[in-house]
Design a protein around this motif. Structure first.
Motif, mmCIF file in Angstrom:
data_model
loop_
_atom_site.group_PDB
_atom_site.id
_atom_site.type_symbol
_atom_site.label_atom_id
_atom_site.label_comp_id
_atom_site.label_asym_id
_atom_site.label_seq_id
_atom_site.Cartn_x
_atom_site.Cartn_y
_atom_site.Cartn_z
ATOM 1 N N ARG A 194 -9.508 -2.252 0.318
ATOM 2 C CA ARG A 194 -10.805 -1.826 0.874
ATOM 3 C C ARG A 194 -11.946 -2.641 0.281
ATOM 4 N N ASP B 188 -2.295 3.913 -4.654
ATOM 5 C CA ASP B 188 -3.727 4.141 -4.418
ATOM 6 C C ASP B 188 -4.584 2.995 -4.946
ATOM 7 N N CYS C 242 0.813 -1.229 0.000
ATOM 8 C CA CYS C 242 0.000 0.000 0.000
ATOM 9 C C CYS C 242 0.842 1.273 0.000
ATOM 10 N N ASN D 39 -0.584 3.413 6.171
ATOM 11 C CA ASN D 39 -0.390 3.622 4.737
ATOM 12 C C ASN D 39 -1.713 3.663 3.980
ATOM 13 N N ILE D 40 -2.664 2.836 4.379
ATOM 14 C CA ILE D 40 -3.976 2.834 3.716
ATOM 15 C C ILE D 40 -4.684 4.170 3.924
ATOM 16 N N ASN E 236 -10.965 5.444 1.898
ATOM 17 C CA ASN E 236 -10.167 4.594 2.774
ATOM 18 C C ASN E 236 -10.288 5.050 4.225
ATOM 19 N N LYS F 88 -4.570 0.184 -2.389
ATOM 20 C CA LYS F 88 -5.386 0.574 -1.229
ATOM 21 C C LYS F 88 -6.871 0.376 -1.528
#
Length: 526
Positions: A70, A63, A59, A99-100, A108, A66
């Motif tokens: 999710r 993007d 991540c 990081n997420i 996120n 991520k």
């Protein structure tokens, strides 16, 4: 990291086989994202922690990954692991969430909030003694705080924990020197303190309710002020934590004259009485101690520390010793906020800035090449000029520098200031010359009329044109100055109002806006 398929290696030759040769085997591959997320529920703790660490790595500034995490419902599992009893597991899960949560995709952040991630992060802060875990948890909260809908949630669920567990201990406020017990310790500029002040900086910009909650948080204001005081004493006023602390206090001082309980009892009549007290100190009393503060005890949480004379001295010290442009802007903005309004304390603050010789400090900063610093200082001087004595001094010593910041039609101006800054400078000039013909005379003698006429005639900004025309009209309204003006070649047409002008509102004070900021993501995968 666990692989999707393990290889059976003959025991006798295992020591001779390199890792590279194993990875070249077609049966060896990295697990896909779905498999990694499944590993988060593996019964073996090392597999869980390795999977979380690998997610943190994947991540890192990615993007798309991520978003996939999710969509594959990896966020709730990571949040669940924050309560895992093994330190290695909840540490790696927190790193992945940090990081997420980083970046512009607020979905996120909302995903973390939706599965009670903020509460889990706060619980982790309370139970963990690991500095690394605290860094990761506060870094994640800092990221989350950049999204407007989450700010009050963070305040409701985490403010007191952040204050008690991080701000107060790391500020040095309640800790004492081992040699001299009466001496508080200096602040510790740790990453945890930086992350937490960054988070509170963001949430403090959410609105009146957020500001009031932070003002009333026991020990918060006192701890922030102590941290800044130690920064000044130790000549360490340029770091990010100092910047965050000043920005929080600037936000909390915004509209303080309207929002604190019982503020309506301390409006203009009290201000007049207080100014008489300040103006008649005893001859042997130092100017910095002049005047008596209102004796009523309003608050029990230290909220009144926001507008004491000691705070004025602190902000002026920061304006003198800091080279961080954001800190300079925030310190000037705090003085701007405290000097706004018509109540006892703003009158007292305006007089204190003068008596602490703060006006020359602000005037010098008008020469800065940094747009936001010039704007904040100009507005602060405008509010300070409400005081009659300040207005005289600013007229004598600041007009030249204010005028120097105005465009004058050159193809390459000395400073490339934004339109909002030019308007702020013009509004400050207007405040200084209003009801003060002597300041208007100084303005004319500085050959500033030419600049105003040029702005009024050729500026592409309607706001600049309107502000310039108000200054010109005010100057022309002084009949005793018209002879000087006509002698210099000016006539009534040069001071004509622009068409369809609107009423100029003198009482308006700009809000204090802060750009949300967040720490960079971490890539700890080795």
């Amino acid at each position: 990291m666990c692989r999707a398929q393990t290889l059976q290696i003959p025991h006798k030759r295992s020591s001779m086989i390199s890792l590279d040769s194993i990875r070249r085997d077609p049966r060896w591959r990295d697990p896909n994202l779905h498999e990694v997320i499944s590993m988060l529920r593996h019964p073996m703790d090392p597999v869980k922690s390795n999977a979380a660490a690998y997610l943190q790595h994947l991540c890192y500034e990615n993007d798309l990954i991520k978003q996939e995490v999710r969509q594959l419902n990896g966020v709730p599992i990571l949040v669940e692991l924050l309560d895992h009893p093994k330190a290695e597991v909840h540490r790696k899960a927190c790193g992945a969430l940090r990081n997420i949560s980083y970046g512009k995709d607020h979905n996120n952040k909302m995903a973390i909030k939706s599965c009670d991630g903020i509460q889990a992060l706060v619980r982790l802060l309370r139970k963990s003694s690991s500095m690394e875990v605290k860094e990761l948890a506060t870094g994640t909260l800092w990221n989350l705080s950049s999204h407007e809908p989450l700010k009050m949630t963070i305040i409701n669920q985490g403010l007191q924990t952040l204050t008690d567990e991080i701000i107060i201990p790391h500020s040095g406020w309640r800790r004492r020197d081992s040699v001299d017990a009466s001496k508080p310790l200096s602040a510790e500029w740790t990453t945890v303190f930086k992350n937490t002040t960054g988070c509170l900086r963001n949430v403090s910009s959410d609105g009146a309710e957020a500001r009031q909650r932070l003002r009333e948080s026991e020990g918060l204001v006192a701890a922030l002020l102590h941290a800044l005081q130690s920064a000044v004493i130790n000549k360490d006023a340029d770091n990010k934590s100092v910047e965050n602390c000043v920005c929080i206090l600037r936000n909390l001082s915004y509209h303080v004259h309207k929002e604190i309980p019982g503020a309506e009892r301390f409006q203009e009549p009290h201000a007049v009485h207080l100014m008489r007290t300040v103006g008649h100190q005893k001859k042997n009393e130092p100017e910095c101690c002049a005047g008596k503060r209102p004796k009523e005890e309003w608050f029990s949480q230290g909220l009144d520390l926001l507008y004491q004379p000691e705070v004025v001295r602190l902000y002026l010290s920061l304006l003198t010793c800091s080279h961080n442009h954001n800190t300079l802007e925030a310190a000037a903005g705090a003085l701007q906020n405290l000097a706004a309004g018509h109540w006892a304390w703003s009158s007292y603050i305006r007089a204190t800035v003068r008596k602490e010789k703060g006006l020359p400090v602000l005037v010098e900063l008008l020469r800065s090449d940094v747009d936001k610093v010039v704007r904040a200082v100009a507005i602060a001087l405008r509010n300070l000029a409400i005081d009659r004595r300040n207005k005289d001094l600013i007229g004598n010593y600041a007009l030249r520098d204010l005028v120097a910041n105005l465009p004058c039609g050159q193809q390459h101006p000395v400073k490339n200031l934004e339109g909002d800054t030019v308007v702020s400078v013009l509004n400050t000039i207007y405040e200084i010359i209003t009801d003060n013909p002597e300041n208007a005379r100084v303005f004319i003698q500085g050959h500033a009329v030419q600049k105003l006429v040029a702005i009024n005639k050729s500026s592409q900004s309607a706001r600049e044109t309107k502000a310039a025309s108000h200054v010109l009209q005010t100057i022309w309204a002084y009949k005793e100055l018209r002879h000087t003006l006509t002698k210099a070649g000016w006539n009534k047409s040069h001071f004509k109002a622009i068409s369809e002008r609107k009423h100029f509102i003198r009482a308006g004070r700009p809000a204090v806006g802060l750009m949300d900021n967040k720490p960079p993501p971490l890539d700890s995968w080795v």
